[in-house]
Design an enzyme around this catalytic site. Structure first.
Site, short mmCIF file in Angstrom:
data_model
loop_
_atom_site.label_atom_id
_atom_site.label_comp_id
_atom_site.label_asym_id
_atom_site.label_seq_id
_atom_site.Cartn_x
_atom_site.Cartn_y
_atom_site.Cartn_z
N HIS A 5 -29.73 44.82 40.23
CA HIS A 5 -28.34 44.46 39.97
C HIS A 5 -27.42 45.62 40.33
O HIS A 5 -27.38 46.63 39.63
CB HIS A 5 -28.16 44.07 38.51
CG HIS A 5 -26.80 43.56 38.20
ND1 HIS A 5 -26.24 42.49 38.87
CD2 HIS A 5 -25.85 43.97 37.31
CE1 HIS A 5 -25.03 42.26 38.40
NE2 HIS A 5 -24.77 43.15 37.46
N ASP B 24 -31.96 40.89 42.30
CA ASP B 24 -30.99 40.97 41.20
C ASP B 24 -31.40 40.01 40.08
O ASP B 24 -31.40 38.80 40.27
CB ASP B 24 -29.60 40.60 41.73
CG ASP B 24 -28.49 40.88 40.72
OD1 ASP B 24 -28.76 40.84 39.51
OD2 ASP B 24 -27.35 41.10 41.16
N SER C 200 -20.63 43.32 40.24
CA SER C 200 -20.89 42.40 39.13
C SER C 200 -19.56 41.79 38.68
O SER C 200 -18.89 41.13 39.48
CB SER C 200 -21.62 43.13 38.00
OG SER C 200 -22.10 42.22 37.04
#
Length: 518
Positions: free
Chosen positions: A445, A407, A194
């Protein structure tokens, strides 16, 4: 207390907690060498906050009082020397970090990234790396807490977050490692997802000498546009005034939407398993959920709600230019939270504190004009969307990235977009030698989801000690042995496995198993 009046319990505590004079008499050589760092380390602009020897299977706590959004304690799996430090990066900013130096060290250095707007040290990753015999270092990214307010009025703190903290981590961390072990590391690695993926990408571009191998999971590249897209998604469903909006979709209706998407697209790959292998092949038709009655009900949508979905599942354009890829069909797991009618926290904090440098901002008229301003201002040069990896490639660096096809926060299409940009910049023929992207069906995610989403990434999910199943060890094989990964095998929560393909190959069902095809 013995007959002489000396408190033996107190003496025992001194010996086991590292009192500098008494402890040195009976501690192991490793323990004593660790404690000696407190006086021997002399690092530029750096204060050593604490040094302690930590036996295996121990719980530790952060230095000082951690922010409420950060971990309050952490498990330590391997016996190690723990060094806590703070490095001043300017007169008004500093990066706080920890180095975990395992007794059994294989000569490898591992730097860690962060997430969101994080100012938290990732202790699970520190434990994971040190348990795999890496000297592992993580930082707070230059501020405390998963919030953006520290950026307000302090450009240097913003610079730490945007590009500087990982470089500090590499420079200071390597010096600590060399002092403790008496020799420098053999190879340096980085792992993050991320924001951590963006940090790894930024480091490859800006500081190509810092790491030999980089894992950049679900990278938040083109950062300003990512957060602008998040803001626009909020607008589509009525944020910030959902009471006045006819486009808001309730949590109950999101369950209906998610099921309809599976009904339309789950079987495209030949298997109905609750996973959309290739979201790009899914042309979701939200009008199938249109109510016959004008006002709708809990099982169908009104026309304004259908139009909101059409925008959500379409790419975001501005003046004919692609701003950001669409929300992937099959990413609806947290949609009730993501589209709850409030502006996403990260977008809110970034726009207020970093872009406009104010604590008072009215989001009621948020729109494309704000995205253009975010692009123009680009605080701290954070965008991170550049195809010129030539310096990292030419020094022999290896870049391994992965992205879940489910995601909900960062569209997997953005990782394809970055890969394609690098291919156009450097030529597609050169990419395989240093850059590999793995797209993971059914993963959310960075981790989790119904797919085979465990392959040794964050926190050591399914940390199988084999490079075919472990992305970190696969990177080591690539850097040190020249064995580039063609596939990564992931494991589901229930223990099933699936092979993940490197882009641009596709995952294809042959009637009995998934394979990879060009």
């Amino acid at each position: 207390m013995d007959s002489s009046g000396f408190n033996l319990n107190f003496l025992s505590k001194l010996l086991t907690t590292g009192f500098p004079l008494l402890a040195s008499w009976n501690l192991s050589e490793q323990h004593a060498k660790c404690l000696a760092l407190k006086s021997s380390l002399a690092l530029e602009n750096t204060t050593i906050l604490d040094v302690s020897y930590v036996p295996a299977d121990t719980t530790v706590r952060p230095h000082g009082t951690p922010h409420e959004s950060c971990m309050k304690k952490a498990h330590v799996s391997a016996s190690l020397c723990r060094v806590q430090f703070s490095t001043a990066t300017s007169a008004t900013s500093a990066v706080r970090g920890e180095a975990w130096l395992p007794d059994e060290w294989y000569g490898r250095f591992l730097g860690l990234g962060n997430g969101g707007l994080d100012g938290c040290i990732y202790y699970k990753e520190l434990d994971y790396g040190s348990a795999l015999h890496f000297a592992t270092v993580g930082t707070n990214n230059g501020h405390d807490g998963s919030v953006g307010r520290p950026f307000l009025g302090n450009e240097e703190v913003l610079n730490d977050f945007a590009f500087r903290s990982i470089h500090v981590e590499a420079v200071i961390g390597k010096q600590i490692v060399a002092e403790y072990y008496g020799r420098s590391h053999a190879k340096a690695y980085y792992m993050g997802c991320s924001t951590g993926g963006r940090q790894g990408t930024q480091t490859a571009l800006k500081y190509p000498e810092d790491f030999d191998g980089i894992i950049a999971g679900a990278p938040a590249t083109d950062f300003n546009r990512l957060l602008h897209r998040s803001g626009m998604l909020g607008c589509y469903v009525g944020a910030p005034n959902i009471d006045l909006a006819d486009t808001f979709i309730t949590p109950e209706l999101w369950k209906v939407v998610a099921q309809e998407i599976l009904n339309q697209c789950d079987g495209i790959d030949g298997v109905v398993d609750g996973i959309i292998t290739e979201p790009d092949a899914c042309e979701f038709r939200p009008e199938e959920l249109l109510c016959a009655e004008r006002n709708g009900n809990s099982k169908c949508l009104t026309r304004p709600q259908v139009e909101a979905l059409r925008k959500i599942y379409s790419p975001l354009y501005g003046n004919g230019e692609l701003i950001y890829p669409r929300f992937d069909p099959g990413s609806e797991g947290i949609s009730p939270l993501l589209f709850a009618g409030k502006f996403p926290l990260y977008t809110t904090d970034w726009v207020k504190y970093a872009v406009f440098n104010t604590s008072d901002f009215d989001f009621s008229d948020y729109g494309p004009q704000h995205g253009r301003l975010m692009d123009d201002i680009n605080p701290g040069g954070i965008a991170t969307f550049d195809g010129d990896f030539s310096a990292f490639r030419d020094r022999g660096g290896k870049f391994l990235t992965y992205h879940g096809r489910g995601d909900p926060l960062i569209s997997s299409g953005n990782s394809k977009r970055l890969y394609d940009l690098v291919a156009r910049t450097l030529g597609p023929a050169s990419l395989d030698a240093f850059y590999r992207l793995f797209l993971v069906p059914g993963m959310g995610h960075c981790k989790d989801g119904p797919g085979a989403a465990r392959f040794g990434q964050l926190g050591g999910q399914n940390a199988v000690n084999a490079s075919a199943h472990n992305v970190l060890l696969a990177l080591v094989d690539w850097v040190e042995g020249g064995v580039a990964p063609d596939t990564i095998i992931g494991t589901t929560e229930g223990g099933a496995t699936r092979m993940h393909c490197r882009y641009p190959q596709r995952s294809v069902w042959d009637g009995s198993a998934y394979g990879c095809e060009d």
